[in-house]
Design an enzyme around this catalytic site. Structure first.
Site, PDB file in Angstrom:
ATOM      1  N   ASP A  60       0.339  -1.541  -0.081  1.00 51.28           N
ATOM      2  CA  ASP A  60       0.392   0.167  -0.189  1.00 51.28           C
ATOM      3  C   ASP A  60       1.144   1.093   0.153  1.00 51.28           C
ATOM      4  O   ASP A  60       0.907   2.227   1.000  1.00 51.28           O
ATOM      5  CB  ASP A  60      -1.026   0.193   1.402  1.00 51.28           C
ATOM      6  CG  ASP A  60      -1.734   1.444   1.853  1.00 51.28           C
ATOM      7  OD1 ASP A  60      -2.065   1.657   0.489  1.00 51.28           O
ATOM      8  OD2 ASP A  60      -2.383   1.465   2.556  1.00 51.28           O
ATOM      9  N   ASN A 102      -1.835   2.835  12.741  1.00 45.72           N
ATOM     10  CA  ASN A 102      -2.799   2.629  13.444  1.00 45.72           C
ATOM     11  C   ASN A 102      -3.171   1.056  12.804  1.00 45.72           C
ATOM     12  O   ASN A 102      -3.862   0.255  13.656  1.00 45.72           O
ATOM     13  CB  ASN A 102      -4.244   3.565  12.073  1.00 45.72           C
ATOM     14  CG  ASN A 102      -5.304   1.816  11.722  1.00 45.72           C
ATOM     15  OD1 ASN A 102      -6.425   2.035  12.607  1.00 45.72           O
ATOM     16  ND2 ASN A 102      -5.594   1.762  10.655  1.00 45.72           N
ATOM     17  N   HIS A 103      -2.237   0.643  11.689  1.00 49.56           N
ATOM     18  CA  HIS A 103      -2.008  -0.748  12.001  1.00 49.56           C
ATOM     19  C   HIS A 103      -0.119  -0.981  11.808  1.00 49.56           C
ATOM     20  O   HIS A 103       0.038   0.343  11.221  1.00 49.56           O
ATOM     21  CB  HIS A 103      -3.199  -1.241  10.551  1.00 49.56           C
ATOM     22  CG  HIS A 103      -2.497   0.121   9.728  1.00 49.56           C
ATOM     23  ND1 HIS A 103      -3.741   1.544   9.437  1.00 49.56           N
ATOM     24  CD2 HIS A 103      -1.543  -0.016   8.484  1.00 49.56           C
ATOM     25  CE1 HIS A 103      -2.824   1.834   8.164  1.00 49.56           C
ATOM     26  NE2 HIS A 103      -1.640   1.536   7.427  1.00 49.56           N
ATOM     27  N   ASP A 170      -4.724  -3.940  12.319  1.00 48.79           N
ATOM     28  CA  ASP A 170      -4.625  -2.848  13.416  1.00 48.79           C
ATOM     29  C   ASP A 170      -4.744  -3.621  14.573  1.00 48.79           C
ATOM     30  O   ASP A 170      -4.899  -3.948  14.668  1.00 48.79           O
ATOM     31  CB  ASP A 170      -6.790  -2.835  13.568  1.00 48.79           C
ATOM     32  CG  ASP A 170      -7.259  -1.487  11.919  1.00 48.79           C
ATOM     33  OD1 ASP A 170      -6.784  -2.141  11.378  1.00 48.79           O
ATOM     34  OD2 ASP A 170      -8.206  -0.887  12.519  1.00 48.79           O
ATOM     35  N   ASP A 200      -1.670   8.753  10.327  1.00 53.45           N
ATOM     36  CA  ASP A 200      -2.037   8.798   8.915  1.00 53.45           C
ATOM     37  C   ASP A 200      -3.821   8.094  10.194  1.00 53.45           C
ATOM     38  O   ASP A 200      -3.813   7.770  11.174  1.00 53.45           O
ATOM     39  CB  ASP A 200      -1.491   7.435   8.481  1.00 53.45           C
ATOM     40  CG  ASP A 200      -1.924   6.292   7.837  1.00 53.45           C
ATOM     41  OD1 ASP A 200      -2.471   7.295   6.550  1.00 53.45           O
ATOM     42  OD2 ASP A 200      -2.528   5.336   7.828  1.00 53.45           O
ATOM     43  N   GLU A 207     -10.007   4.854  17.717  1.00 52.17           N
ATOM     44  CA  GLU A 207     -11.590   3.725  17.848  1.00 52.17           C
ATOM     45  C   GLU A 207     -11.188   2.272  18.749  1.00 52.17           C
ATOM     46  O   GLU A 207     -10.085   2.106  19.024  1.00 52.17           O
ATOM     47  CB  GLU A 207     -11.986   3.053  16.198  1.00 52.17           C
ATOM     48  CG  GLU A 207     -12.864   3.771  16.316  1.00 52.17           C
ATOM     49  CD  GLU A 207     -12.774   3.393  14.420  1.00 52.17           C
ATOM     50  OE1 GLU A 207     -13.709   3.243  13.545  1.00 52.17           O
ATOM     51  OE2 GLU A 207     -12.483   2.299  13.701  1.00 52.17           O
ATOM     52  N   GLU A 242      -4.687  13.176   9.248  1.00 51.20           N
ATOM     53  CA  GLU A 242      -5.821  12.888   8.527  1.00 51.20           C
ATOM     54  C   GLU A 242      -6.939  12.442   9.320  1.00 51.20           C
ATOM     55  O   GLU A 242      -6.729  11.822   9.865  1.00 51.20           O
ATOM     56  CB  GLU A 242      -4.811  11.694   7.467  1.00 51.20           C
ATOM     57  CG  GLU A 242      -6.138  11.826   6.695  1.00 51.20           C
ATOM     58  CD  GLU A 242      -5.829  10.202   6.125  1.00 51.20           C
ATOM     59  OE1 GLU A 242      -6.026   9.689   4.820  1.00 51.20           O
ATOM     60  OE2 GLU A 242      -5.030   9.418   6.712  1.00 51.20           O
ATOM     61  N   ASP A 308      -4.086  10.367  -2.254  1.00 49.26           N
ATOM     62  CA  ASP A 308      -4.873   9.564  -2.298  1.00 49.26           C
ATOM     63  C   ASP A 308      -6.100   9.946  -3.459  1.00 49.26           C
ATOM     64  O   ASP A 308      -5.714  11.052  -3.976  1.00 49.26           O
ATOM     65  CB  ASP A 308      -5.763   9.626  -0.987  1.00 49.26           C
ATOM     66  CG  ASP A 308      -4.723   8.407  -0.288  1.00 49.26           C
ATOM     67  OD1 ASP A 308      -3.785   7.555  -0.325  1.00 49.26           O
ATOM     68  OD2 ASP A 308      -4.553   9.029   1.148  1.00 49.26           O
TER      69      ASP A 308
END
Ligand code: NOJ
Length: 546
Positions: A60, A102-103, A170, A200, A207, A242, A308
Site C-alpha cells: 500500500d 493505526n496498523h 489494526d 495517518d 477507535e 488525517e 490519495d
C-alpha cells in the site's frame, strides 16, 4: 501563538521513491531527494512531508510498515535520513514524516508473533475475535478492492481486524503497551531531527473496536497522551492529522489545544472542488461560515490534491455528481464510489487560468497550504495504473530519458514515467519550465514567495464578504500585522464587483498579487474588475514591525 512555525509554513508532500533516483536502480531515494533540496528551497516551500519511508512489503505504497525504526533499504539508510534532515535544515526546510500506527504490515514481526502463538507478548497488540464478527463486511475504506474488515487467520485460529486492506492488521490502541510503543516511535524520529508527523488515519487510531460492534467508541484522550509526549520531547513539533470527519466531531480532535495541533481540512477541500465545478463561491462561503472555531494554538491544513483519491464522500449525491461531471466523468477516473483518481491539472483540462486560480485560492484559504510534488509544474496522471497509483508517477524533471528521474532502463522503474500527450514529461517538466518566465513553475514560485510575505492568511481571522455576485469569492483577513482582501472569480467570464470600503483600511489598497496587471482599485473598493478565473490579493492595512 502566531509565531508557531506551522502557521506560516508551506508544506510539500513527496514520496521519496518517485522523486529522484540517485543510484540508477529505478527507485527514488534519499540521496536523490537531497540533490533536489535546492530546487525545493527555491520553490518557496518550507517543510517537506515524506510519505512512509520505512521497510515493508510496500503493498500500500509504504502504508504497510514492517519496521517503524528503520528506512526502507531501497530508499537509503538511517544515515542518509539524518543527512537529509541536516541538509534540509541548512536550507531552512523542515522535515515531517508519516506516522502510520493505526496498523502494521501483516509481515511485521509483532503480527507474525501474535498470530503464531496465543501466548505471544504481541497477541494483544492486535484486535482479535474468536467468533466470526457479524459486522465482518462493514466499514471498508476501499470498497470494491477490500471485501471485509475482519479476516480469519488460519495460523492464529481467529479473526483479526483491519480497517484497511487485509494485509494491514489494526493495532490495539487500547493496550497501553501499544501506546507506549507509539510514543517511542515518535521519540526516535524526533531524536533524528524531524519537526513532527503526519498522523495517518487518526479516526481509526482512537477507535475502540470490538467484534460485532460496528459503532466503536473513540478515545480522544489517546491523542492528548501522544501530544503531551511530543511536546515534552520537542516543544515546537507538530502532528498534522488525517481526520476526514464530520464537522461536529472535528473539534474533538483539537480538544482545547491539548490534543492535535493541526488537521487537514477535508470539508473545505470538497467544498472548494464543488465551488470550482459549479463556478459558484457559495459552497466555500457556507463551509467557512459553518467551520468550527478552533483553539488559537491550532491550525487547519488546506490541500487540493494529495496522494490519495479526491475524496468527495462528504458531499451530497447531487454535489458529488456535479464534481464527477466536471472533473472525472469517465468511470475509470473515479474510485471507491466516492472519489476521483486524477491530478488537478488534467481535472481542470490543463487550463492555466483555472489552475492558477485554484492554487491562489487554496493557498489563501484559512490554514497552511499543503502541496503535492509535481503540482507546481502541472503534472498529469496515468489512468492505466491501478487505484491511486495513477497519481503517483515519477517526478518529471526533464524531457529526457525517464524524465530525468532515473538512469535505469525504463522497464526497471518503480512506476512508469508519463510520456506523450498533453501531460507527458516531454511537454511538462521542470527543466523546460525553469527556462520560461511565464511557466506554471515560475508562477508558483512567485505565488509562494508572495505568500511568505503575507502571514496574515496563515494567522488572520477570515471573513467572507458579500460581493453580490455568486461567482466571486471575497475574503477579508485580519491579523495583528495587517488586513488583506482576496478576490477569486470562479467563473470563466469577466466580473466587476463592489466590495465596499472595509472597516480598517489605511491608505490606498495595494495589489500584492494578481492574475495580471489591473488598474489600481479605488479606496472605496467599488467596481473592482476580475478577469475570467481572475484573482487579486489586496493589502488594506499594514502595521510595521509586526
Ligand atoms: C491513509 C493514507 O493516506 C492512504 O494512502 C493509506 O492507504 C491508508 N491511510 C492506510 O494507511
Amino acid at each position: 501563538m502566531h509565531e508557531r512555525w506551522f502557521k506560516q509554513a508551506v508544506i510539500y508532500c513527496l514520496d521519496v521513491e518517485t522523486f529522484q533516483d540517485s543510484n540508477g536502480d529505478g527507485v527514488g531515494d534519499l540521496p536523490g531527494l537531497i540533490s533536489r533540496l535546492d530546487y525545493l528551497a527555491r520553490l518557496g516551500v518550507t517543510c517537506l512531508w515524506l510519505n512512509p519511508i520505512h521497510p515493508g512489503p510496500n503493498r500500500d505504497d509504504g502504508y504497510d510498515v514492517a519496521d517503524f525504526y528503520g528506512v526502507d533499504p531501497r530508499l537509503g539508510t538511517l544515515g542518509d535520513f539524518a543527512e537529509l534532515v541536516h541538509q534540509a535544515g541548512n536550507r531552512g526546510l523542515r522535515v515531517v514524516i508519516d506516522l502510520v500506527v493505526n496498523h502494521t504490515s501483516d509481515e511485521h514481526p509483532w503480527f507474525r508473533s501474535a498470530r503464531a502463538d496465543p501466548a505471544s507478548p504481541y497477541r494483544d497488540w492486535y484486535v482479535w475475535s474468536t467468533d466470526e464478527p457479524s459486522d465482518r463486511r462493514q466499514g471498508m475504506v476501499f470498497p470494491g478492492f477490500q471485501k471485509e474488515t475482519w479476516t480469519f487467520n488460519e495460523e492464529a485460529g481467529a479473526w483479526y481486524y483491519h480497517r484497511f486492506y487485509d494485509f494491514q492488521p489494526d493495532l490495539n490502541m487500547a493496550n497501553p503497551q501499544v501506546r507506549a510503543e507509539v510514543r517511542k516511535i515518535m521519540g526516535f524520529w524526533l531524536q533524528l531531527g524531524v519537526s513532527g508527523f503526519r498522523m495517518d488515519a487518526a479516526p481509526f487510531i482512537i477507535e475502540l473496536t470490538r467484534p460485532s460492534e460496528p459503532e466503536a467508541r473513540k478515545e480522544f484522550d489517546f491523542l492528548r497522551e501522544f501530544r503531551e509526549h511530543l511536546s515534552w520531547r520537542q516543544g515546537d513539533a507538530v502532528i498534522l492529522a488525517e481526520a476526514n470527519a464530520e464537522r461536529d466531531e472535528l473539534v474533538e480532535y483539537f480538544g482545547t489545544g491539548d490534543r492535535l495541533p493541526m488537521l487537514f481540512n477535508f470539508l473545505l477541500n470538497q467544498r472548494q472542488l464543488l465551488a470550482m465545478a459549479r463556478g459558484d463561491a457559495g459552497p466555500i462561503v457556507s463551509a467557512l461560515e459553518a467551520a468550527p472555531t478552533i483553539p488559537e494554538s491550532c491550525q487547519w491544513a488546506t490541500f487540493l490534491r494529495n496522494h490519495d483519491e479526491v475524496d468527495l464522500g462528504r458531499l451530497s449525491e447531487r454535489e458529488r455528481a456535479d464534481c464527477f461531471a466536471a472533473f472525472g466523468p469517465e468511470p475509470n477516473m473515479q474510485l471507491y464510489g466516492r472519489g476521483i483518481r486524477r491530478r488537478l491539472a488534467p481535472m481542470l483540462g490543463g487550463d492555466r487560468r483555472r489552475i492558477e486560480m485554484a492554487y491562489s485560492l487554496q493557498c489563501t484559504l484559512p490554514g497552511t497550504p499543503v502541496l503535492r510534488y509535481g503540482e507546481e509544474i502541472g503534472m498529469g496522471d496515468d489512468l492505466k495504473l491501478k487505484e491511486r497509483d495513477a497519481i503517483r508517477t515519477p517526478m518529471q524533471w526533464s524531457g529526457g530519458a525517464n524524465a530525468g528521474f532515473s538512469t535505469a532502463p525504463a522497464k526497471q522503474l518503480h512506476r512508469p514515467v508519463i510520456s506523450g500527450g498533453d501531460f507527458g514529461h516531454e511537454t511538462v517538466n521542470v527543466e523546460a519550465q525553469r527556462r520560461d518566465p511565464d511557466s506554471l513553475l515560475a508562477w508558483m514560485e512567485r505565488m509562494l514567495h508572495t505568500l511568505c510575505e503575507c502571514p496574515d492568511f496563515g494567522i488572520g481571522t477570515c471573513t467572507p464578504l458579500d460581493t453580490g455576485d455568486p461567482a466571486v469569492l471575497a475574503l477579508r483577513y485580519e491579523a495583528p500585522g495587517g488586513t488583506m482582501l482576496t478576490l477569486h472569480n470562479l467563473s470563466a467570464k469577466r466580473r466587476t464587483v463592489d466590495v465596499g470600503p472595509q472597516p480598517d483600511q489605511e491608505g490606498d489598497p495595494v495589489e500584492v498579487f494578481a492574475d495580471h496587471r489591473y488598474d489600481p482599485p479605488t479606496p472605496d473598493l467599488a467596481g473592482v474588475d476580475l478577469a475570467g478565473y481572475g484573482y487579486r490579493w489586496l493589502r488594506l492595512r499594514e502595521t510595521p514591525g509586526r
